[in-house]
Motif scaffolding. Structure first.
Motif, PDB file in Angstrom:
ATOM      1  N   GLU A  30      37.152  31.897  35.814  1.00  0.00           N
ATOM      2  CA  GLU A  30      36.754  33.280  36.142  1.00  0.00           C
ATOM      3  C   GLU A  30      37.750  34.287  35.580  1.00  0.00           C
ATOM      4  N   GLU A  31      39.033  34.021  35.737  1.00  0.00           N
ATOM      5  CA  GLU A  31      40.036  34.962  35.231  1.00  0.00           C
ATOM      6  C   GLU A  31      40.004  35.021  33.700  1.00  0.00           C
ATOM      7  N   GLU A  32      39.777  33.883  33.068  1.00  0.00           N
ATOM      8  CA  GLU A  32      39.711  33.877  31.604  1.00  0.00           C
ATOM      9  C   GLU A  32      38.484  34.640  31.116  1.00  0.00           C
ATOM     10  N   LEU A  33      37.377  34.534  31.842  1.00  0.00           N
ATOM     11  CA  LEU A  33      36.176  35.271  31.466  1.00  0.00           C
ATOM     12  C   LEU A  33      36.394  36.771  31.617  1.00  0.00           C
ATOM     13  N   CYS A  34      37.059  37.187  32.694  1.00  0.00           N
ATOM     14  CA  CYS A  34      37.355  38.614  32.872  1.00  0.00           C
ATOM     15  C   CYS A  34      38.240  39.131  31.737  1.00  0.00           C
ATOM     16  N   ALA A  35      39.238  38.332  31.358  1.00  0.00           N
ATOM     17  CA  ALA A  35      40.111  38.743  30.255  1.00  0.00           C
ATOM     18  C   ALA A  35      39.349  38.808  28.933  1.00  0.00           C
ATOM     19  N   ALA A  36      38.410  37.878  28.735  1.00  0.00           N
ATOM     20  CA  ALA A  36      37.641  37.884  27.490  1.00  0.00           C
ATOM     21  C   ALA A  36      36.699  39.076  27.426  1.00  0.00           C
ATOM     22  N   LEU A  37      36.062  39.398  28.527  1.00  0.00           N
ATOM     23  CA  LEU A  37      35.142  40.531  28.545  1.00  0.00           C
ATOM     24  C   LEU A  37      35.875  41.855  28.462  1.00  0.00           C
ATOM     25  N   GLY A  38      37.041  41.944  29.093  1.00  0.00           N
ATOM     26  CA  GLY A  38      37.788  43.195  29.084  1.00  0.00           C
ATOM     27  C   GLY A  38      38.547  43.449  27.812  1.00  0.00           C
ATOM     28  N   GLY A  39      38.916  42.367  27.125  1.00  0.00           N
ATOM     29  CA  GLY A  39      39.664  42.538  25.894  1.00  0.00           C
ATOM     30  C   GLY A  39      41.037  43.109  26.167  1.00  0.00           C
ATOM     31  N   GLU A  40      41.430  44.055  25.357  1.00  0.00           N
ATOM     32  CA  GLU A  40      42.746  44.675  25.485  1.00  0.00           C
ATOM     33  C   GLU A  40      42.720  45.939  26.344  1.00  0.00           C
ATOM     34  N   VAL A  41      41.603  46.215  26.958  1.00  0.00           N
ATOM     35  CA  VAL A  41      41.473  47.442  27.747  1.00  0.00           C
ATOM     36  C   VAL A  41      41.570  47.092  29.233  1.00  0.00           C
ATOM     37  N   PRO A  42      42.659  47.461  29.911  1.00  0.00           N
ATOM     38  CA  PRO A  42      42.818  47.116  31.332  1.00  0.00           C
ATOM     39  C   PRO A  42      41.680  47.637  32.201  1.00  0.00           C
ATOM     40  N   ARG A  43      41.163  48.799  31.855  1.00  0.00           N
ATOM     41  CA  ARG A  43      40.082  49.355  32.661  1.00  0.00           C
ATOM     42  C   ARG A  43      38.857  48.456  32.620  1.00  0.00           C
ATOM     43  N   ARG A  44      38.549  47.902  31.473  1.00  0.00           N
ATOM     44  CA  ARG A  44      37.396  47.031  31.357  1.00  0.00           C
ATOM     45  C   ARG A  44      37.632  45.708  32.100  1.00  0.00           C
ATOM     46  N   VAL A  45      38.866  45.228  32.072  1.00  0.00           N
ATOM     47  CA  VAL A  45      39.185  44.009  32.828  1.00  0.00           C
ATOM     48  C   VAL A  45      38.972  44.250  34.323  1.00  0.00           C
ATOM     49  N   TYR A  46      39.440  45.422  34.784  1.00  0.00           N
ATOM     50  CA  TYR A  46      39.251  45.763  36.194  1.00  0.00           C
ATOM     51  C   TYR A  46      37.777  45.844  36.555  1.00  0.00           C
ATOM     52  N   GLU A  47      36.991  46.488  35.723  1.00  0.00           N
ATOM     53  CA  GLU A  47      35.563  46.626  36.012  1.00  0.00           C
ATOM     54  C   GLU A  47      34.863  45.271  36.017  1.00  0.00           C
ATOM     55  N   THR A  48      35.279  44.387  35.124  1.00  0.00           N
ATOM     56  CA  THR A  48      34.679  43.058  35.088  1.00  0.00           C
ATOM     57  C   THR A  48      35.024  42.276  36.350  1.00  0.00           C
ATOM     58  N   ARG A  49      36.298  42.335  36.757  1.00  0.00           N
ATOM     59  CA  ARG A  49      36.705  41.632  37.986  1.00  0.00           C
ATOM     60  C   ARG A  49      35.996  42.227  39.205  1.00  0.00           C
ATOM     61  N   ALA A  50      35.811  43.539  39.213  1.00  0.00           N
ATOM     62  CA  ALA A  50      35.132  44.173  40.337  1.00  0.00           C
ATOM     63  C   ALA A  50      33.696  43.664  40.469  1.00  0.00           C
ATOM     64  N   LEU A  51      32.999  43.520  39.333  1.00  0.00           N
ATOM     65  CA  LEU A  51      31.625  43.029  39.378  1.00  0.00           C
ATOM     66  C   LEU A  51      31.565  41.546  39.750  1.00  0.00           C
ATOM     67  N   MET A  52      32.516  40.771  39.268  1.00  0.00           N
ATOM     68  CA  MET A  52      32.476  39.333  39.477  1.00  0.00           C
ATOM     69  C   MET A  52      32.976  38.927  40.861  1.00  0.00           C
ATOM     70  N   LEU A  53      34.051  39.563  41.339  1.00  0.00           N
ATOM     71  CA  LEU A  53      34.715  39.125  42.571  1.00  0.00           C
ATOM     72  C   LEU A  53      34.352  39.957  43.784  1.00  0.00           C
ATOM     73  N   GLY A  54      34.081  41.248  43.600  1.00  0.00           N
ATOM     74  CA  GLY A  54      33.784  42.112  44.739  1.00  0.00           C
ATOM     75  C   GLY A  54      35.030  42.397  45.575  1.00  0.00           C
ATOM     76  N   PRO A  55      34.870  43.140  46.678  1.00  0.00           N
ATOM     77  CA  PRO A  55      36.028  43.526  47.512  1.00  0.00           C
ATOM     78  C   PRO A  55      36.468  42.398  48.450  1.00  0.00           C
ATOM     79  N   LEU A  56      36.940  41.311  47.887  1.00  0.00           N
ATOM     80  CA  LEU A  56      37.462  40.186  48.664  1.00  0.00           C
ATOM     81  C   LEU A  56      38.983  40.238  48.570  1.00  0.00           C
ATOM     82  N   ALA A  57      39.654  40.515  49.686  1.00  0.00           N
ATOM     83  CA  ALA A  57      41.081  40.839  49.655  1.00  0.00           C
ATOM     84  C   ALA A  57      41.914  39.734  49.017  1.00  0.00           C
ATOM     85  N   GLU A  58      41.594  38.461  49.269  1.00  0.00           N
ATOM     86  CA  GLU A  58      42.425  37.371  48.757  1.00  0.00           C
ATOM     87  C   GLU A  58      42.542  37.373  47.231  1.00  0.00           C
ATOM     88  N   ARG A  59      41.592  37.966  46.528  1.00  0.00           N
ATOM     89  CA  ARG A  59      41.596  37.931  45.068  1.00  0.00           C
ATOM     90  C   ARG A  59      42.207  39.178  44.445  1.00  0.00           C
TER      91      ARG A  59
END
Length: 342
Positions: free
Chosen positions: A141-170
């Protein structure tokens, strides 16, 4: 569950979005993220050692638009199912926490970060032991978020937000091993109270609370409160590592009360207990009447016993008995005189 090489396994599917490449010829197969994710999962699986409290990740492979991750399966109940019934007892949570800390310690000693410690990745076995899984799935999952976001931190954040949701442990602030121990603190709090330590209504609110260190009070954490509060500190240097958490929980468990001693001193009776007096076995007939009268007299005390006890000789017999006694004395006296006169 499937059988893989003689071992029972669980399969987790991770959907792979289509990779869009500008200028890619139409009609040709589009590139896929599958090779990158498969390589990363294989790297983590090779580096991870074995531990009695760690579910072994086996392999990963793509099938169409899904990446399948295989993990060892053992008989047990998901921790998510146990937690759905409400808060768990503190010392039971301590046992689970000690097992998870031991598993995290093994992962960290192998130079890895788990990154996927949640209720969904913990399995409680038939003997009560907690097993930590989800290592390979979290890496994918983390590798997929990094691949989709590329070098743009904002895109990585948006990808993780869609994939993981507001789950505090992550959503730990820092990375590496301190993020895992922070997630363990979140999980312990959740098991002890029945809810997470941070608001999880939406991701921005959650991240703001995590960043500022504003979690709900830990009043419901009982004897684990000091440890949980230290694990939730924002600064990574202020948190204990997995080995320290394991030692502290073992010390706490060594002083735990014996099962049953924390409950009521007396089990409830099936019938109402009398307001006063001991419980006595039921007796029948005159014996029961005498026993009941004696029990009442004992409760009334010696003074009241003498005042209320019925006389042994009925009043109507006192006269005849007294007259009979006098006659006996006279007869005895005359017999004595005759004997002396001889």
């Amino acid at each position: 569950m499937d059988v893989h090489g003689g071992a029972r396994v669980r399969l987790f599917g991770l959907e792979l979005p289509e990779l869009l490449v500008p200028g890619h010829p139409s009609g040709e197969p589009a590139p896929s993220y599958a090779p990158r994710l498969t390589a990363r999962v294989a790297q983590v699986a090779a580096a991870a050692g074995t531990h009695p409290r760690l579910l072994r990740g086996l392999a990963a492979g793509p099938e169409g638009e899904v990446l399948w991750v295989a993990e060892e399966a053992v008989p047990g109940v998901p921790l998510e199912l146990l937690a759905a019934a409400g808060p768990l007892p503190p010392y039971r949570v301590a046992e689970i926490g000690a097992d998870l800390a031991a598993a995290l310690r093994s992962v960290h000693e192998d130079g890895l970060t788990h990154g996927n410690l949640t209720l969904r990745t913990v399995l409680v076995c038939e003997d009560g032991a907690a097993m930590l899984g989800g290592l390979l799935l979290g890496a994918a999952e983390e590798e997929l978020c990094a691949a989709l976001g590329g070098e743009v931190p904002r895109r990585v954040y948006e990808t993780r937000a869609l994939m993981l949701g507001p789950l505090a442990e992550r959503w730990a602030i820092d990375a590496g091993a301190p993020a895992d121990t922070w997630a363990l603190g979140v999980l312990l709090y959740r098991l002890l109270t029945g809810h997470g330590p941070y608001p999880e209504t939406d991701l921005p609110t959650l991240l703001a609370a995590v960043r500022d260190g504003h979690h709900h009070p830990a009043d419901g954490c009982g004897p684990l409160r000091p440890l949980v509060e230290r694990l939730l500190r924002p600064g990574a240097a202020a948190r204990p590592d997995a080995a320290a958490v394991q030692r502290e929980l073992r010390v706490l468990l060594a002083s735990a009360p014996e099962p049953g001693l924390a409950g009521p001193a007396e089990p409830p009776l099936p019938v109402a207990r009398p307001a006063a007096g001991p419980l006595v076995p039921r007796q029948r007939g005159r014996r029961a009447a005498r026993a009941a009268a004696g029990a009442v007299a004992d409760r009334q005390g010696p003074d009241r016993q003498g005042a209320q006890r019925p006389p042994r000789i009925p009043p109507r017999l006192l006269g005849p008995l007294l007259l009979g006694g006098v006659l006996l004395l006279l007869v005895a006296g005359l017999a004595g005189i005759v004997a002396v006169a001889g």
